[in-house]
Design a protein around this motif. Sequence first.
Motif, short mmCIF file in Angstrom:
data_model
loop_
_atom_site.label_atom_id
_atom_site.label_comp_id
_atom_site.label_asym_id
_atom_site.label_seq_id
_atom_site.Cartn_x
_atom_site.Cartn_y
_atom_site.Cartn_z
N TYR A 166 -0.22 -2.14 -9.14
CA TYR A 166 -1.61 -1.92 -8.38
C TYR A 166 -2.16 -1.98 -6.69
O TYR A 166 -1.22 -3.28 -6.28
CB TYR A 166 -2.38 -3.66 -9.21
CG TYR A 166 -2.20 -3.87 -10.60
CD1 TYR A 166 -3.95 -2.93 -11.20
CD2 TYR A 166 -1.80 -3.90 -11.86
CE1 TYR A 166 -4.02 -3.30 -13.09
CE2 TYR A 166 -1.56 -4.25 -12.99
CZ TYR A 166 -2.71 -3.38 -13.61
OH TYR A 166 -3.26 -3.73 -15.01
N ALA A 167 -2.91 -1.49 -6.91
CA ALA A 167 -2.75 -1.49 -5.47
C ALA A 167 -4.52 -1.82 -5.49
O ALA A 167 -5.52 -1.02 -5.32
CB ALA A 167 -2.08 -0.05 -5.09
N GLY A 168 -5.14 -2.90 -5.16
CA GLY A 168 -6.81 -3.56 -4.22
C GLY A 168 -6.81 -3.40 -3.12
O GLY A 168 -5.93 -2.54 -2.11
N ASP A 173 -3.18 -4.26 -0.72
CA ASP A 173 -2.88 -5.14 -1.81
C ASP A 173 -2.00 -5.16 -2.73
O ASP A 173 -2.67 -4.32 -3.62
CB ASP A 173 -4.22 -6.14 -2.03
CG ASP A 173 -3.77 -7.43 -2.37
OD1 ASP A 173 -2.46 -7.76 -2.62
OD2 ASP A 173 -4.70 -8.32 -2.87
N ILE A 174 -0.74 -4.49 -2.93
CA ILE A 174 -0.30 -3.64 -3.75
C ILE A 174 0.92 -4.36 -4.62
O ILE A 174 1.33 -5.53 -3.39
CB ILE A 174 0.73 -2.88 -2.67
CG1 ILE A 174 -0.18 -1.77 -2.07
CG2 ILE A 174 1.16 -1.86 -3.94
CD1 ILE A 174 -0.05 -1.08 -1.37
N LEU A 191 5.50 -6.06 -3.16
CA LEU A 191 3.84 -6.75 -2.69
C LEU A 191 3.52 -7.13 -1.64
O LEU A 191 4.76 -7.29 -0.39
CB LEU A 191 4.43 -8.79 -2.77
CG LEU A 191 3.09 -9.28 -2.34
CD1 LEU A 191 1.75 -9.11 -3.45
CD2 LEU A 191 3.15 -10.85 -2.60
N PHE A 192 2.92 -6.00 -1.04
CA PHE A 192 2.57 -5.12 0.41
C PHE A 192 0.79 -5.46 1.05
O PHE A 192 -0.01 -5.29 -0.16
CB PHE A 192 2.71 -4.06 0.74
CG PHE A 192 2.45 -3.32 1.93
CD1 PHE A 192 3.64 -4.11 2.80
CD2 PHE A 192 2.22 -2.85 2.11
CE1 PHE A 192 3.42 -3.59 4.48
CE2 PHE A 192 1.49 -1.91 3.55
CZ PHE A 192 2.96 -2.43 4.16
N GLN A 193 0.67 -6.47 2.01
CA GLN A 193 -0.26 -6.99 2.04
C GLN A 193 -0.23 -6.44 4.05
O GLN A 193 -0.45 -7.28 4.74
CB GLN A 193 -0.81 -7.71 1.95
CG GLN A 193 -0.87 -8.16 0.31
CD GLN A 193 -1.37 -9.75 -0.06
OE1 GLN A 193 -1.11 -10.62 1.05
NE2 GLN A 193 -1.84 -10.05 -0.81
N PRO A 194 -0.49 -6.11 4.87
CA PRO A 194 -1.04 -5.31 5.30
C PRO A 194 -2.11 -5.04 6.54
O PRO A 194 -1.70 -5.42 7.57
CB PRO A 194 -0.92 -3.46 5.19
CG PRO A 194 -0.89 -2.78 4.25
CD PRO A 194 -1.26 -4.05 3.01
#
Length: 383
Positions: A166-168, A173-174, A191-194
Amino acid sequence: MVSFIEERPKNNAAGQNMVSDPKSAQKPPAPPGFISISRKKLLQNLEINAGARVNSWVDSMRASSPTHMKSAPSIADDQGSWNLNHPSALDMFGQIIDASKGKQIVMFLDYDGTLSPIVADPDRAFMSKKMRKTVRKLAKCFPTAIVSGRCRDKVYNFVKLAELYYAGSHGMDIKGPEKGSKSNKDAESVLFQPASEFLPMIDEVYKQLVETTKSTPGAKVENNKFCLSVHFRCVDEKVIKENSKSQIIKLCYHHLIKWSELAQQVKSVLKDYPKLRLTQGRKVLEIRPTIKWDKGKALEFLLESLGFANCTDVFPVYIGDDRTDEDAFKILRDRGQGFGILVSKFPKDTNASYSLQEPDEVMDFLRRLVEWKELSLRAQSRM
């Protein structure tokens, strides 16, 4: 005079951003990149086109943002040429499969307008049980990600499939499949939140927008965690069907004015936040951080997370309906790998290679992919 503020997209994506102001005759000329159209000229144009194209307008108002009421009739004249350059993915299914042979297909799917229909209330954009079943089967055959402008948690609550990526928030927000899900027991959660540093600012702007847009009926502000969406409910379809052509013309004009007023309200709040930018999607205004991150970047990040960063044997397929999906379509075109599929009933400027008209056709295409994969696996097991 009625001014239409047009933000010209770099990749010539579909549609135009239009903001109108009934009092603009008393204001300074529009800055470079803006165009102005008189109210009289606009109404004349609507009247000229009404006779032959009212039905097209009704469909357009159902499926797309208010800006398409202006663009759809002129582009529709070139429908045949557009279909030639962006043929139906269903009609070209055999060709698509031939191009993917020997490669790993990876699926990327937008949510609103792709897996679910565009609806007036964004909180009721539910996907059908048949679509959920199809996407579940798809994820068993291919790595599959949902890439949406919505908050990741909200998209997950709509889809409710733990085995997906899921990439929101337009990819800001991945997260990967949940550990322990049946089809991905060993998968590590990504989990990636740039854009984490923007969270306090986003919350602050959200509160201001909720207060500012109270005066606009049908407006709704949605907090998507790392970005904001301001929705504007289109003219009710029942009202359109029950009115004459002249009344529809007035409704179209009234709708454009209301859309303009809402956009001006949003812009008045954002003028104090230069680190946030405003873009337009289908029936929605989007507020995002000015970082260099979008759905195309999210697609590349997910491919890298899956181990396909520099591979030549990967075949990404991205299906989406919105201007924000163009960033992903362009990435695939530039990479020369896989392809994009635009979901639209009307011709639009796009970097996608193929087209589908609506979510039902998306479901048919995904079903055919699943059936092809299952047949291939059965054939291999017999060898």
